[in-house]
Design a protein around this motif. Structure first.
Motif, PDB file in Angstrom:
ATOM      1  N   LYS A 237      -6.227  -3.969 -71.749  1.00 30.88           N
ATOM      2  CA  LYS A 237      -7.164  -5.082 -71.642  1.00 30.88           C
ATOM      3  C   LYS A 237      -8.438  -4.817 -72.441  1.00 30.88           C
ATOM      4  O   LYS A 237      -8.970  -5.715 -73.089  1.00 30.88           O
TER       5      LYS A 237
ATOM      6  N   SER B 286     -12.697  -8.040 -69.197  1.00 27.26           N
ATOM      7  CA  SER B 286     -11.638  -8.672 -68.412  1.00 27.26           C
ATOM      8  C   SER B 286     -12.136  -8.953 -67.007  1.00 27.26           C
ATOM      9  O   SER B 286     -13.022  -8.274 -66.481  1.00 27.26           O
TER      10      SER B 286
ATOM     11  N   HIS C 257      -7.454 -11.071 -66.666  1.00 26.02           N
ATOM     12  CA  HIS C 257      -7.429 -11.785 -67.947  1.00 26.02           C
ATOM     13  C   HIS C 257      -8.510 -11.225 -68.870  1.00 26.02           C
ATOM     14  O   HIS C 257      -9.611 -10.897 -68.412  1.00 26.02           O
TER      15      HIS C 257
ATOM     16  N   THR D 195      -5.657 -21.062 -69.279  1.00 22.24           N
ATOM     17  CA  THR D 195      -6.502 -20.123 -70.026  1.00 22.24           C
ATOM     18  C   THR D 195      -7.912 -20.128 -69.471  1.00 22.24           C
ATOM     19  O   THR D 195      -8.485 -21.192 -69.247  1.00 22.24           O
TER      20      THR D 195
END
Length: 296
Positions: free
Chosen positions: A16, A43, A47, A271
């Protein structure tokens, strides 16, 4: 998530926030050296977000190196073996945000230690009176200090998947009784030492997570980043003592700014939205402030 082309090194993996390299020369690679480069990626909620935090890779690397030195005996405690490899500097292009390390047999356990009730632990406590299945006394509030630090391991999931909180008994099943006990005991020792040092600087180390591997001799070795503002929650001790609300008490020096904004702006589907410029700037400022407060 593109990695840099570094002469003499071959990119082999990107997580990440970090990129991993091996020596490009096969003979050099045989000695088990690796290069870990910290990026400016940030992150949250599993994500990688856009944009990154400028200077973050350098700040986290400097803080990790400072903590590795403390835990190698500079704080007066026993030496905790770490993965740093001496004798070679990182490439100039990434020198400020990279570490040359020894390759380890990494353990698939994320070693989380919690000294205070907050985050997902607070949510579980409100529902069940437990944190990661560990019963806690009734009547605790968000941000309260726990009676004693607790070890709450997680099973490390592949990139893009969620880590899974597991019990100590499940940890024993995965890595064996001796290694599980060593992971727990060493994690609690490091947290206790780090929390005391942080407190001497006016900070509270609320929780943190460690990663360990076994070296060629089977020695448990601290790896990855350590006690950074990405892997830990740091609060202002004076605010914690005097604050009357959770937000006042938990004045943070970490990426909680990012977490809070994202939790309010995103329903965790699709997203993630782009981070606003002020969130990026405030987070970078907190990272710098933490490094200055701890390491000077």
């Amino acid at each position: 998530m593109s990695a840099l082309d570094l002469p003499g090194w071959k990119h082999v993996y990107s997580g990440k926030v970090r990129d991993l390299y091996r020596p490009a020369d096969e003979a050099a690679a045989a000695d088990g050296r690796m290069l870990v480069v910290a990026s400016d990626r940030v992150s949250a909620f599993d994500h990688v977000l856009e944009p990154g935090i400028p200077g973050k890779g350098e700040l986290l690397t400097r803080l990790s190196l400072w903590w590795f030195a403390q835990l190698a005996g500079a704080d007066g405690g026993r030496v905790i073996p770490n993965h740093l490899a001496g004798g070679e500097a990182p490439p100039a292009a990434v020198a400020a945000r990279a570490m040359v390390v020894r390759e380890l047999d990494m353990q698939p356990i994320e070693c989380v230690v919690r000294g205070y009730l907050t985050g997902t632990g607070w949510a579980e406590y409100r529902a069940d009176g437990t944190v990661c299945g560990i019963p806690l006394p009734a009547g605790l509030e968000n941000g309260d200090r726990l009676p004693e630090p607790i070890f709450t391991p997680a099973y490390k999931a592949p990139l893009g998947e969620h880590d899974e909180n597991i019990s100590f008994e499940r940890t024993v099943e995965i890595v064996g009784a001796d290694t599980a006990a060593a992971l727990r005991d060493t994690s609690l020792e490091i947290y206790t030492r780090a929390a005391a040092l942080a407190e001497s600087k006016g900070l509270i180390l609320a929780d943190t997570k460690f990663e360990f591997g076994l070296d060629a001799d089977g020695v448990l070795t601290l790896a990855d980043e350590v006690l950074t503002s990405d892997s830990s929650r740091y609060w202002d001790a004076a605010a914690w003592r005097t604050g009357s609300t959770p937000d006042q008490r938990m004045a943070s020096y970490d990426k909680q700014i990012v977490r809070d904004w994202l939790a309010a702006a995103w329903d965790r589907t699709g997203t993630p939205p782009q981070l606003p410029a002020d969130i990026v700037e405030r987070t970078a400022g907190k990272y710098r402030e933490l490094l200055d407060t701890l390491a000077g």
